[in-house]
Design an enzyme around this catalytic site. Sequence first.
Site, PDB file in Angstrom:
ATOM      1  N   CYS A   1       0.892  -1.162   0.000  1.00 59.18           N
ATOM      2  CA  CYS A   1       0.000   0.000   0.000  1.00 59.18           C
ATOM      3  C   CYS A   1       0.924   1.204   0.000  1.00 59.18           C
ATOM      4  CB  CYS A   1      -0.970  -0.043   1.185  1.00 59.18           C
ATOM      5  SG  CYS A   1      -0.233  -0.464   2.768  1.00 59.18           S
ATOM      6  N   SER A   2       0.870   2.033   1.028  1.00 60.29           N
ATOM      7  CA  SER A   2       1.830   3.126   1.131  1.00 60.29           C
ATOM      8  C   SER A   2       2.927   2.778   2.138  1.00 60.29           C
ATOM      9  CB  SER A   2       1.126   4.425   1.543  1.00 60.29           C
ATOM     10  OG  SER A   2       2.039   5.497   1.571  1.00 60.29           O
ATOM     11  N   ALA A   3       2.517   2.481   3.384  1.00 59.62           N
ATOM     12  CA  ALA A   3       3.491   2.086   4.405  1.00 59.62           C
ATOM     13  C   ALA A   3       3.808   0.600   4.346  1.00 59.62           C
ATOM     14  CB  ALA A   3       2.967   2.451   5.796  1.00 59.62           C
TER      15      ALA A   3
ATOM     16  N   GLY B   1      -0.835  -1.606   6.719  1.00 58.52           N
ATOM     17  CA  GLY B   1      -2.263  -1.525   6.985  1.00 58.52           C
ATOM     18  C   GLY B   1      -3.088  -2.308   5.988  1.00 58.52           C
ATOM     19  N   ARG B   2      -3.366  -1.704   4.844  1.00 61.22           N
ATOM     20  CA  ARG B   2      -4.129  -2.379   3.807  1.00 61.22           C
ATOM     21  C   ARG B   2      -3.381  -3.608   3.280  1.00 61.22           C
ATOM     22  NH1 ARG B   2      -5.223   3.253   0.705  1.00 61.22           N
ATOM     23  NH2 ARG B   2      -3.241   3.694   1.734  1.00 61.22           N
TER      24      ARG B   2
END
Length: 390
Positions: free
Chosen positions: A296-298, A301-302
């Site tokens: 995802c971005s980090a 999370g997702r």
Amino acid sequence: MNESVESPSSSSSSSQPVDQEQLFPCPAATAPRKPVQLQERRGSNVSLVLDVSSLSLGAVEPLCSISTPKETLLHLLRTLTRPLTPSQLQEASDETSRLNSEYQKIPPNFVNPAELDIPGRALKDRYKTILPNPETRVRLRNPAAEEGGNTERYINANYIKGYNGAPSAYIATQGPMLNTVHDFWEMVWQEGSTTIVMITKLKEKNEKCELYWPEKDGSYGRFEVRVSIVKECDGYTIRDMIIQVGSENRQVRHYWYSTWPDHQTPDCTGPLLRLVVDVDEHRQSIPSPGPTIVHCSAGIGRTGCFIASSIGCLQLQHTSKADVLGIVCKLRLDRGGMIQTSEQYQFLYLTLAQYSRQLGNTDSGSESPGPIQTIRTTGTCSDRESPAKT
């Protein structure tokens, strides 16, 4: 996030988490000591007189070994478990308050930056607090390294175990940055990965991920990348790409789920379940697919939600039970902070509860391995000859 290592309280229900007082029994109380004598005189320092006669060497046998806080947290992550049948899973998915409490008590297992003494590392981390766990981090070989030079390149990514502890079934990583796009494709090539799952927009208030593929053809370091086919699905887009280095080329399928909001959850579970099924079907069709790269971005999370959903669906298919608590704990052993919010944790329960309903609520396990059952609710994919605009 509450980093308490206590676990949810136990009860007679089989759906309760493990009582940590059973895992770490409190030492029994020693014999009562004589009252402490505290003598205080005006104009003098306070003096404290303690009776320590009962603490003579060898008089007290230790009740349990003492572990460091880190060892205690890792023990919790290795042992916490709560396998649920489909009916128990569906009931638990409605217990919002309890799931929030359960989530808050899972140790996050974030990495101390001092554990990663790697020159130039900070320039390649999208978020300074989201770092790869040293034991499972991906180490890129440096094909351009001269003899005696640096043979390793850093990337913020971790190998993640899959269903039944399968090693390196996934790689969880951050969204590529402008200066790490080449590293990302190097990882895809090095690991022989044939599947990439992207669960973020390129920008959400600020940049979440660099565009790392071309509209049609593009060069990224030593890699030539060409997009051959684009399929628009309900909630996500599929791109078939060809990666070439010299005379060698490989095919990679890229899934882009761009409708999942950052730090939140989707409105329904259908698109995620369809994505899980599509990815598993694609992997099953390839003899040696390599790790599925998810970001995802980090990358926690997702990314964690997708991987946990995939593992949970396989658990339900093969054993007719799903252990959400155990899955998340095992993910955090490999990469700290996986499943970033309580809402994502609850959404994971809802997703697996929905999958269990679609399986038919069977209580008997299956011993034979196989792909995740194809479950279609709504939505179709359509092929187009030219790539979609990003």
